[in-house]
Scaffold this motif. Sequence first.
Motif, short mmCIF file in Angstrom:
data_model
loop_
_atom_site.label_atom_id
_atom_site.label_comp_id
_atom_site.label_asym_id
_atom_site.label_seq_id
_atom_site.Cartn_x
_atom_site.Cartn_y
_atom_site.Cartn_z
N LEU A 191 -5.03 7.25 -7.43
CA LEU A 191 -5.45 7.83 -8.70
C LEU A 191 -5.45 9.35 -8.53
N THR A 192 -4.50 10.02 -9.15
CA THR A 192 -4.32 11.45 -8.96
C THR A 192 -3.79 12.10 -10.22
N LYS A 193 -4.08 13.39 -10.37
CA LYS A 193 -3.55 14.15 -11.50
C LYS A 193 -2.17 14.72 -11.19
N PHE A 194 -1.74 14.56 -9.94
CA PHE A 194 -0.45 15.11 -9.52
C PHE A 194 0.66 14.12 -9.85
N THR A 195 1.37 14.41 -10.92
CA THR A 195 2.39 13.49 -11.43
C THR A 195 3.46 13.20 -10.39
N ALA A 196 3.89 14.22 -9.67
CA ALA A 196 4.96 14.04 -8.69
C ALA A 196 4.54 13.06 -7.60
N LEU A 197 3.29 13.14 -7.17
CA LEU A 197 2.79 12.23 -6.13
C LEU A 197 2.74 10.80 -6.66
N GLN A 198 2.23 10.64 -7.86
CA GLN A 198 2.15 9.31 -8.45
C GLN A 198 3.54 8.72 -8.65
N ARG A 199 4.45 9.55 -9.13
CA ARG A 199 5.81 9.09 -9.35
C ARG A 199 6.46 8.66 -8.04
N SER A 200 6.21 9.40 -6.98
CA SER A 200 6.81 9.06 -5.68
C SER A 200 6.30 7.73 -5.17
N GLN A 201 5.03 7.41 -5.48
CA GLN A 201 4.48 6.14 -5.02
C GLN A 201 5.04 4.97 -5.83
N PHE A 202 5.21 5.16 -7.13
CA PHE A 202 5.88 4.13 -7.93
C PHE A 202 7.31 3.92 -7.43
N ARG A 203 7.98 5.02 -7.11
CA ARG A 203 9.36 4.93 -6.63
C ARG A 203 9.43 4.19 -5.30
N MET A 204 8.41 4.38 -4.48
CA MET A 204 8.35 3.69 -3.19
C MET A 204 8.31 2.18 -3.39
N VAL B 20 14.16 -12.13 -6.42
CA VAL B 20 12.96 -11.51 -6.97
C VAL B 20 13.27 -10.87 -8.32
N ASP B 21 12.23 -10.75 -9.16
CA ASP B 21 12.45 -10.19 -10.50
C ASP B 21 11.26 -9.40 -11.02
N THR B 22 10.25 -9.16 -10.16
CA THR B 22 9.00 -8.58 -10.66
C THR B 22 8.57 -7.35 -9.86
N ILE B 23 8.32 -6.26 -10.60
CA ILE B 23 7.71 -5.06 -10.04
C ILE B 23 6.43 -4.85 -10.84
N SER B 24 5.31 -5.25 -10.26
CA SER B 24 4.02 -5.21 -10.95
C SER B 24 3.33 -3.89 -10.62
N MET B 25 3.40 -2.94 -11.56
CA MET B 25 2.77 -1.63 -11.33
C MET B 25 2.53 -0.96 -12.68
N GLY B 26 1.50 -0.15 -12.71
CA GLY B 26 1.17 0.56 -13.94
C GLY B 26 -0.04 -0.04 -14.62
N GLY C 101 10.48 1.91 -13.38
CA GLY C 101 11.05 0.58 -13.23
C GLY C 101 10.11 -0.61 -13.28
N ALA C 102 8.87 -0.41 -13.68
CA ALA C 102 7.94 -1.55 -13.76
C ALA C 102 8.50 -2.64 -14.66
N ASN D 30 0.85 -1.18 0.00
CA ASN D 30 0.00 0.00 0.00
C ASN D 30 0.89 1.24 0.00
N VAL D 31 1.24 1.71 -1.18
CA VAL D 31 2.19 2.82 -1.30
C VAL D 31 1.53 4.18 -1.09
N SER D 32 0.20 4.24 -1.13
CA SER D 32 -0.50 5.51 -0.98
C SER D 32 -0.99 5.74 0.45
N GLY D 33 -1.01 4.68 1.25
CA GLY D 33 -1.49 4.82 2.62
C GLY D 33 -2.99 4.97 2.74
N GLU D 34 -3.72 4.72 1.65
CA GLU D 34 -5.17 4.87 1.66
C GLU D 34 -5.82 3.70 2.41
#
Length: 244
Positions: free
Chosen positions: A170-183, A198-204, A216-217, A131-135
């Motif tokens: 789900l946000t229009k703020f690119t920086a926030l979304q990018r930070s969560q992918f980076r997390m 491990v070899d898998t980053i399932s995101m996007g 890095g997905a 849970n990278v968004s903490g929602e």
Amino acid sequence: MEPNTSSVAAGLKKVRAHITEIAGKAGRQAGEITLLAASKTNPAERLREAFVAGQTIFGENYLQEALVKIDALKDLPIEWHFIGPIQSNKTRRIAENFAWVHSVDRKKIAERLSKDRPEALPPLQICLQVNVSGEDSKSGVAPEEVADLAAHVAELPRLRLRGVMAIPELTKFTALQRSQFRMLKEAYDRLKQSGYDVDTISMGMSEDLELAIQEGATMVRVGTAIFGPRRYPIPEELVRQAQP
């Protein structure tokens, strides 16, 4: 009118070209990124069209719906991934019918999947959902708890830890979304550094494919861009057919 076969093939072609383009701009090879067709609410006929167009990996969110399609398409060598929330009473059917599970976020669920995986089948491939968004509305283990869950999963028989998965806010703020992918990428890197194979980053997904690949997905879950707008709610006829 139902979309015709060519619409699915055209969707796949466009998505693959988009992945290649994004990867190239990010200094990556398209071959590093696996396309998983997220096929919830799409009937088996549309998945068959996608298979004919070269897609062999499909992800389903709802067990009852998925079981109908798995049975209808049993003549095809499809690799089925379970990508939705997991209820404890559904682990046996998931363990029996899927090759991958992307949404493990509790030790109890991992233990049940391990116990329920038939010995005749290869190990069940596991991604830990983070849970990278903490929602509160999102499933997933907190980033700081990934290491503990990974250690537990790695010790269980008939499971193989493959990596991590997340559904960012789900946000229009690119920086926030990018930070969560980076997390999520950082959680994956920590597992690698700890010695996990491990070899898998399932995101996007359709809406955030570009950012995910840039960050890095290695596996992207795309539905709408392939199949078009989904049918909601889940077709009742599919659920009825899957009742025990």
